[in-house]
Design an enzyme around this catalytic site. Sequence first.
Site, PDB file in Angstrom:
ATOM      1  CB  ALA A  63      -0.899  -0.152   1.345  1.00  0.00           C
ATOM      2  N   GLY A 108       0.556  -4.850   1.275  1.00  0.00           N
ATOM      3  CA  GLY A 108      -0.446  -4.922   0.541  1.00  0.00           C
ATOM      4  C   GLY A 108      -0.100  -5.847  -0.850  1.00  0.00           C
ATOM      5  CD  GLU A 111      -1.975  -7.510   3.546  1.00  0.00           C
ATOM      6  OE1 GLU A 111      -1.643  -6.347   3.220  1.00  0.00           O
ATOM      7  OE2 GLU A 111      -2.368  -7.500   4.742  1.00  0.00           O
ATOM      8  CD  GLU A 131       2.023  -5.049   6.253  1.00  0.00           C
ATOM      9  OE1 GLU A 131       2.701  -5.957   6.460  1.00  0.00           O
ATOM     10  OE2 GLU A 131       1.184  -5.302   5.143  1.00  0.00           O
TER      11      GLU A 131
HETATM   12  N1  CAA Z   1       4.484   3.173  -0.821  1.00  0.00           N
HETATM   13  C1  CAA Z   1       4.967   4.398  -1.385  1.00  0.00           C
HETATM   14  N2  CAA Z   1       6.175   4.587  -2.191  1.00  0.00           N
HETATM   15  C2  CAA Z   1       6.775   3.493  -2.352  1.00  0.00           C
HETATM   16  C3  CAA Z   1       6.425   2.263  -1.662  1.00  0.00           C
HETATM   17  C4  CAA Z   1       5.431   2.273  -0.958  1.00  0.00           C
HETATM   18  N3  CAA Z   1       4.962   1.051  -0.406  1.00  0.00           N
HETATM   19  N4  CAA Z   1       7.548   1.300  -1.974  1.00  0.00           N
HETATM   20  C5  CAA Z   1       8.221   2.084  -2.756  1.00  0.00           C
HETATM   21  N5  CAA Z   1       8.052   3.324  -2.903  1.00  0.00           N
HETATM   22  C6  CAA Z   1       8.461   4.380  -3.441  1.00  0.00           C
HETATM   23  C7  CAA Z   1       9.572   4.955  -2.683  1.00  0.00           C
HETATM   24  O1  CAA Z   1       9.402   5.829  -2.066  1.00  0.00           O
HETATM   25  C8  CAA Z   1      10.741   5.458  -4.016  1.00  0.00           C
HETATM   26  O2  CAA Z   1      10.075   6.835  -4.450  1.00  0.00           O
HETATM   27  P1  CAA Z   1      10.846   8.226  -4.530  1.00  0.00           P
HETATM   28  O3  CAA Z   1      12.194   7.890  -5.657  1.00  0.00           O
HETATM   29  O4  CAA Z   1       9.888   9.112  -4.796  1.00  0.00           O
HETATM   30  O5  CAA Z   1      11.434   8.384  -3.142  1.00  0.00           O
HETATM   31  C9  CAA Z   1      10.357   4.562  -5.196  1.00  0.00           C
HETATM   32  O6  CAA Z   1       9.311   3.963  -4.864  1.00  0.00           O
HETATM   33  C10 CAA Z   1      11.511   3.624  -5.199  1.00  0.00           C
HETATM   34  O7  CAA Z   1      11.832   2.830  -3.906  1.00  0.00           O
HETATM   35  P2  CAA Z   1      13.218   2.800  -3.013  1.00  0.00           P
HETATM   36  O8  CAA Z   1      13.991   3.965  -3.596  1.00  0.00           O
HETATM   37  O9  CAA Z   1      13.018   2.895  -1.723  1.00  0.00           O
HETATM   38  O10 CAA Z   1      13.784   1.756  -3.980  1.00  0.00           O
HETATM   39  P3  CAA Z   1      14.779   0.536  -3.285  1.00  0.00           P
HETATM   40  O11 CAA Z   1      15.283  -0.394  -4.154  1.00  0.00           O
HETATM   41  O12 CAA Z   1      15.909   1.351  -2.493  1.00  0.00           O
HETATM   42  O13 CAA Z   1      13.911  -0.294  -2.017  1.00  0.00           O
HETATM   43  C11 CAA Z   1      11.935  -1.560  -0.980  1.00  0.00           C
HETATM   44  C12 CAA Z   1      12.937  -1.077  -2.279  1.00  0.00           C
HETATM   45  C13 CAA Z   1      12.869  -2.194  -0.107  1.00  0.00           C
HETATM   46  C14 CAA Z   1      10.728  -2.387  -1.855  1.00  0.00           C
HETATM   47  C15 CAA Z   1      11.714  -0.028  -0.443  1.00  0.00           C
HETATM   48  O14 CAA Z   1      11.113   0.682  -1.480  1.00  0.00           O
HETATM   49  C16 CAA Z   1      10.630  -0.296   0.534  1.00  0.00           C
HETATM   50  O15 CAA Z   1      10.989  -0.814   1.575  1.00  0.00           O
HETATM   51  N6  CAA Z   1       9.454  -0.021   0.358  1.00  0.00           N
HETATM   52  C17 CAA Z   1       8.192  -0.121   1.351  1.00  0.00           C
HETATM   53  C18 CAA Z   1       7.787  -1.469   1.488  1.00  0.00           C
HETATM   54  C19 CAA Z   1       6.703  -1.616   2.342  1.00  0.00           C
HETATM   55  O16 CAA Z   1       6.867  -1.236   3.678  1.00  0.00           O
HETATM   56  N7  CAA Z   1       5.407  -1.954   2.182  1.00  0.00           N
HETATM   57  C20 CAA Z   1       4.310  -2.187   2.960  1.00  0.00           C
HETATM   58  C21 CAA Z   1       3.526  -0.919   3.052  1.00  0.00           C
HETATM   59  S1  CAA Z   1       2.437  -1.032   4.418  1.00  0.00           S
HETATM   60  C22 CAA Z   1       0.955  -2.043   3.680  1.00  0.00           C
HETATM   61  O17 CAA Z   1       1.109  -2.523   2.373  1.00  0.00           O
HETATM   62  C23 CAA Z   1      -0.098  -2.062   4.739  1.00  0.00           C
HETATM   63  C24 CAA Z   1      -1.098  -2.852   4.259  1.00  0.00           C
HETATM   64  O18 CAA Z   1      -1.343  -4.126   4.908  1.00  0.00           O
HETATM   65  C25 CAA Z   1      -2.341  -2.517   3.475  1.00  0.00           C
END
Ligand code: CAA
Length: 257
Positions: A63, A108, A111, A131
């Site tokens: 998400a 998500g 999921e 999360e």
């Molecule tokens: N939401 C919003 N933006 C996201 C994102 C997310 N879940 N995952 C990645 N992005 C964006 C980053 O912010 C970045 O954008 P900017 O260049 O504008 O900053 C772009 O995508 C590229 O990401 P990274 O630079 O972070 O890429 P990386 O290769 O260094 O890392 C990653 C990759 C490990 C996947 C890292 O992006 C990350 O940890 N993302 C978040 C993953 C996460 O926590 N997901 C769970 C969300 S909570 C959820 O889903 C709740 C639910 O159950 C409903």
Amino acid sequence: MSIDVTRDGAVAIVTVNRPEALNALNLETIQELRSALQAVATDDSVRAVVLTGAGEKAFIAGADIKYMSTLTVLEARAWGALGHACASLLESMPKPTIAAINGFALGGGCEMALGCDIRYASTKAKLGQPEINLGILPGWGGSQRLPRVVGLGIAKELIFTGRMVDAAEAARIGLVNAVFEPEELLPKTLELAQQLAGKSPSAMAFAKQATNLALQGSVADGLAQEATLFAALFATEDQSEGMGAFIEKRPPSFTGR
Ligand code: CAA
């Protein structure tokens, strides 16, 4: 538009196309995803559905955290319901759904993959429920579906630590059904989807309905529903065709009637 729907014969390929954010689902994208899933669910010409992500890096990185960061309690409730609706559509639509996990499937994203009936992954895939590291819990079905797929102990470890698993570990714990080289993932997924699309749609729909009951309620209730679904298929032309084709030593041709 961040959701693309393309066709390969009777197979619909739904692609989350927001690679600049690693296909993270913001409000617009998840609403589009829900509409796309509703459309393929009710289109009788679609007999199998593939869900995947655009680009080289991600299936769905979760998400959208930027969108979620300012939600109120009521908004979070509605946000949870949107994710539940998508995963439930994948799980309950009367045709097989297959996740082609081409990269990060986190939060998500994992999921949505768990909502699918079958998961294929590329060697580059990384899956997890991170999360806990954001101060929340999996809110789009992960707390319920992950334990049903990998068992309670492993699910708790993954949800409590938030750690990612690579494709090999995901296969070992049963989180994905098979792993392929990146360039082989979509062809192998489409091969499976085409195979499933060639089966009897009514038998497939009832088989999915019956197996979805396996981990819910009592075995006795599940068996009672299996008996009803099994018998009902004997009213279909596909049952006569399937058995007739076996006896006549020819391949069956199913129509869904
Ligand atoms: N939401 C919003 N933006 C996201 C994102 C997310 N879940 N995952 C990645 N992005 C964006 C980053 O912010 C970045 O954008 P900017 O260049 O504008 O900053 C772009 O995508 C590229 O990401 P990274 O630079 O972070 O890429 P990386 O290769 O260094 O890392 C990653 C990759 C490990 C996947 C890292 O992006 C990350 O940890 N993302 C978040 C993953 C996460 O926590 N997901 C769970 C969300 S909570 C959820 O889903 C709740 C639910 O159950 C409903």
